[in-house]
Write a protein that holds these residues in place. Structure first.
Motif, PDB file in Angstrom:
ATOM      1  N   PHE A  67       0.975  -1.585  -0.341  1.00 54.36           N
ATOM      2  CA  PHE A  67      -0.349   0.330  -0.309  1.00 54.36           C
ATOM      3  C   PHE A  67       0.853   0.930  -0.096  1.00 54.36           C
ATOM      4  O   PHE A  67       2.413   1.612  -0.014  1.00 54.36           O
ATOM      5  CB  PHE A  67      -0.813  -0.302   0.641  1.00 54.36           C
ATOM      6  N   ARG A  68       0.567   2.547  -0.430  1.00 60.51           N
ATOM      7  CA  ARG A  68       1.074   3.576  -0.132  1.00 60.51           C
ATOM      8  C   ARG A  68       0.211   4.409   1.149  1.00 60.51           C
ATOM      9  O   ARG A  68      -1.002   4.532   1.165  1.00 60.51           O
ATOM     10  CB  ARG A  68       1.189   4.503  -1.708  1.00 60.51           C
ATOM     11  N   VAL A  69       0.556   4.574   2.082  1.00 61.45           N
ATOM     12  CA  VAL A  69       0.808   5.564   3.064  1.00 61.45           C
ATOM     13  C   VAL A  69       1.010   6.823   3.189  1.00 61.45           C
ATOM     14  O   VAL A  69       2.352   6.991   2.632  1.00 61.45           O
ATOM     15  CB  VAL A  69       1.191   4.645   4.213  1.00 61.45           C
ATOM     16  N   GLU A  70       1.117   8.224   2.937  1.00 62.50           N
ATOM     17  CA  GLU A  70       1.060   9.517   2.871  1.00 62.50           C
ATOM     18  C   GLU A  70       0.677  10.166   3.760  1.00 62.50           C
ATOM     19  O   GLU A  70      -1.202   9.955   3.937  1.00 62.50           O
ATOM     20  CB  GLU A  70       0.917  10.218   1.531  1.00 62.50           C
ATOM     21  N   LEU A  71       1.344  10.688   5.063  1.00 63.69           N
ATOM     22  CA  LEU A  71       0.838  11.165   5.826  1.00 63.69           C
ATOM     23  C   LEU A  71       1.840  12.581   6.315  1.00 63.69           C
ATOM     24  O   LEU A  71       2.667  13.471   5.832  1.00 63.69           O
ATOM     25  CB  LEU A  71       1.440  10.595   7.400  1.00 63.69           C
ATOM     26  N   HIS A  72       0.736  13.950   6.836  1.00 72.56           N
ATOM     27  CA  HIS A  72       1.027  14.716   6.467  1.00 72.56           C
ATOM     28  C   HIS A  72       1.676  15.200   8.720  1.00 72.56           C
ATOM     29  O   HIS A  72      -0.037  15.088   9.104  1.00 72.56           O
ATOM     30  CB  HIS A  72       0.033  15.992   5.766  1.00 72.56           C
ATOM     31  N   THR A  73       2.353  16.110   8.281  1.00 71.36           N
ATOM     32  CA  THR A  73       2.847  16.199   9.824  1.00 71.36           C
ATOM     33  C   THR A  73       2.461  17.604  10.162  1.00 71.36           C
ATOM     34  O   THR A  73       2.218  18.495   9.138  1.00 71.36           O
ATOM     35  CB  THR A  73       4.326  16.372  10.214  1.00 71.36           C
ATOM     36  N   PRO A  74       2.279  18.211  11.111  1.00 71.69           N
ATOM     37  CA  PRO A  74       1.485  19.769  12.342  1.00 71.69           C
ATOM     38  C   PRO A  74       2.476  20.359  11.095  1.00 71.69           C
ATOM     39  O   PRO A  74       2.172  21.849  10.908  1.00 71.69           O
ATOM     40  CB  PRO A  74       1.893  19.628  12.885  1.00 71.69           C
ATOM     41  N   HIS A  75       3.932  20.451  10.354  1.00 67.29           N
ATOM     42  CA  HIS A  75       4.905  21.386   9.937  1.00 67.29           C
ATOM     43  C   HIS A  75       4.464  21.625   8.399  1.00 67.29           C
ATOM     44  O   HIS A  75       5.708  21.803   7.905  1.00 67.29           O
ATOM     45  CB  HIS A  75       6.423  21.207   9.993  1.00 67.29           C
ATOM     46  N   GLY A  76       4.244  20.890   7.751  1.00 67.24           N
ATOM     47  CA  GLY A  76       3.310  20.486   6.768  1.00 67.24           C
ATOM     48  C   GLY A  76       4.176  19.828   5.466  1.00 67.24           C
ATOM     49  O   GLY A  76       4.117  19.727   4.060  1.00 67.24           O
ATOM     50  N   GLU A  77       4.787  18.751   6.307  1.00 69.37           N
ATOM     51  CA  GLU A  77       6.255  18.116   5.866  1.00 69.37           C
ATOM     52  C   GLU A  77       5.804  16.486   5.444  1.00 69.37           C
ATOM     53  O   GLU A  77       4.202  15.596   6.169  1.00 69.37           O
ATOM     54  CB  GLU A  77       6.872  17.484   7.073  1.00 69.37           C
ATOM     55  N   THR A  78       5.364  15.458   4.545  1.00 65.66           N
ATOM     56  CA  THR A  78       5.101  14.301   3.920  1.00 65.66           C
ATOM     57  C   THR A  78       5.968  13.653   4.840  1.00 65.66           C
ATOM     58  O   THR A  78       6.995  13.261   4.144  1.00 65.66           O
ATOM     59  CB  THR A  78       4.308  13.963   2.925  1.00 65.66           C
ATOM     60  N   ILE A  79       5.137  11.704   5.302  1.00 61.33           N
ATOM     61  CA  ILE A  79       5.954  11.174   5.695  1.00 61.33           C
ATOM     62  C   ILE A  79       5.322  10.231   4.329  1.00 61.33           C
ATOM     63  O   ILE A  79       4.479   9.435   4.699  1.00 61.33           O
ATOM     64  CB  ILE A  79       5.999  10.645   6.994  1.00 61.33           C
ATOM     65  N   ALA A  80       5.978   9.592   3.815  1.00 61.91           N
ATOM     66  CA  ALA A  80       5.946   7.692   2.876  1.00 61.91           C
ATOM     67  C   ALA A  80       6.078   7.479   3.067  1.00 61.91           C
ATOM     68  O   ALA A  80       7.598   7.306   3.295  1.00 61.91           O
ATOM     69  CB  ALA A  80       6.067   8.512   1.655  1.00 61.91           C
ATOM     70  N   PHE A  81       5.475   5.854   2.820  1.00 60.73           N
ATOM     71  CA  PHE A  81       5.632   4.076   2.889  1.00 60.73           C
ATOM     72  C   PHE A  81       5.175   3.920   1.787  1.00 60.73           C
ATOM     73  O   PHE A  81       3.821   4.040   1.176  1.00 60.73           O
ATOM     74  CB  PHE A  81       4.847   3.629   3.970  1.00 60.73           C
TER      75      PHE A  81
END
Length: 288
Positions: free
Chosen positions: A188-202
């Motif tokens: 799966f693609r998982v894209e998560l957004h931090t409170p600082h506008g960054e994206t953490i993706a797997f």
């Protein structure tokens, strides 16, 4: 600095943040309820104390740890509650806090000194040192959320949440297996957004099955500290949607999860998990 050392450093910081929330509480406050049914604040700290001690046993005496696994298999629905309850009954709050502090200090030292490539047995598959530290951080954060919610404390999300998200993603297939369901073959693609506008993706960028949302909300979901209906995590694809309904970052049988906020008998001004409230805007197992 190795990856394991960095995670152990973050685990130390996460534990210190939780300790700061309870260190100055009056003894009677430790008897107050938390969102985990039947668990007081003391139970939350007792559970972390016990799991840190069991993790230390796994890392130093794997044969004796096998005896703990046997106990879990003999009483899968009660052994965690019983372990926490025994510590609460035996120790007053100051002694319990001191024992937790000492135990996690010993575990910190053992994990830092472990040889490269070491594998530590656990209730799920054996883990690397970095993965064990990540699992301990995930659990410390999750139980810290219960404590924060009980005390009405709004915690600021930190960069340490990336570890919680990572173990939640890596535990995807386990969440299926523990329910007797065949896991999807594709990533799966998982894209998560931090409170600082960054994206953490797997996962691969072109995956058909996708999960997106705030980093905090995803962490609340995979630790089962909030119901999916109360979170801004979304799925694209039938299999991704199914996963969000069963996701768990912790080892052991499926947890009961939490009721949707609309179904919980709470005061309207009680903070939601993650620090939300209506005025400003989410059963336990080892690793839960």
């Amino acid at each position: 600095m190795s990856d394991a050392a960095a995670v152990i450093d973050d685990l130390r910081e996460e534990s210190a943040e939780l300790e700061a929330m309870v260190r100055e509480l009056a003894p009677e406050r430790w008897n107050g309820p938390t969102p985990a049914a039947g668990w007081t604040l003391a139970h939350q700290i007792a559970h972390l104390t016990w799991t840190d001690e069991v993790a230390l046993l796994a890392a130093t005496e794997p044969d004796r740890f096998g005896e703990e696994v046997a106990k879990a298999l003999a009483a899968p629905d009660s052994f965690v509650d019983e372990a926490a309850g025994e510590l609460v009954a035996a120790l007053p709050p100051d002694a319990l806090l001191a024992r937790w502090r000492a135990g996690r200090g010993r575990l910190d030292a053992v994990l830092r000194e472990a040889p490269r490539g070491a594998r530590i047995p656990w209730y799920g598959p054996p883990m690397s040192v970095a993965s064990m530290a990540t699992a301990r951080l995930m659990e410390t954060w999750a139980h810290g959320q219960d404590v924060a919610d009980a005390l009405g404390v709004a915690r600021r999300p930190t960069a340490r949440l990336r570890h919680v998200a990572r173990i939640g993603v890596r535990a995807r297939d386990y969440a299926y297996a523990v329910r007797g369901i065949a896991a999807p073959e594709e990533e799966f693609r998982v894209e998560l957004h931090t409170p600082h506008g960054e994206t953490i993706a797997f996962g691969p960028t072109g995956a058909a099955q996708r999960v997106t949302g705030p980093l905090l909300d995803f962490c609340l979901l995979v630790t089962q500290r909030a119901h999916r209906l109360d979170l801004a995590v979304t799925a694209e694809g039938r299999e991704a949607d199914q996963w969000l309904g069963i996701a768990q970052a912790f080892a052991g049988p499926p947890g009961p999860g939490r009721l949707p906020r609309a179904d919980r008998p709470e005061r309207a001004d009680r903070p939601e998990p993650g620090g939300r409230s209506e005025h400003t805007e989410r059963g336990e197992r080892p690793g839960a």
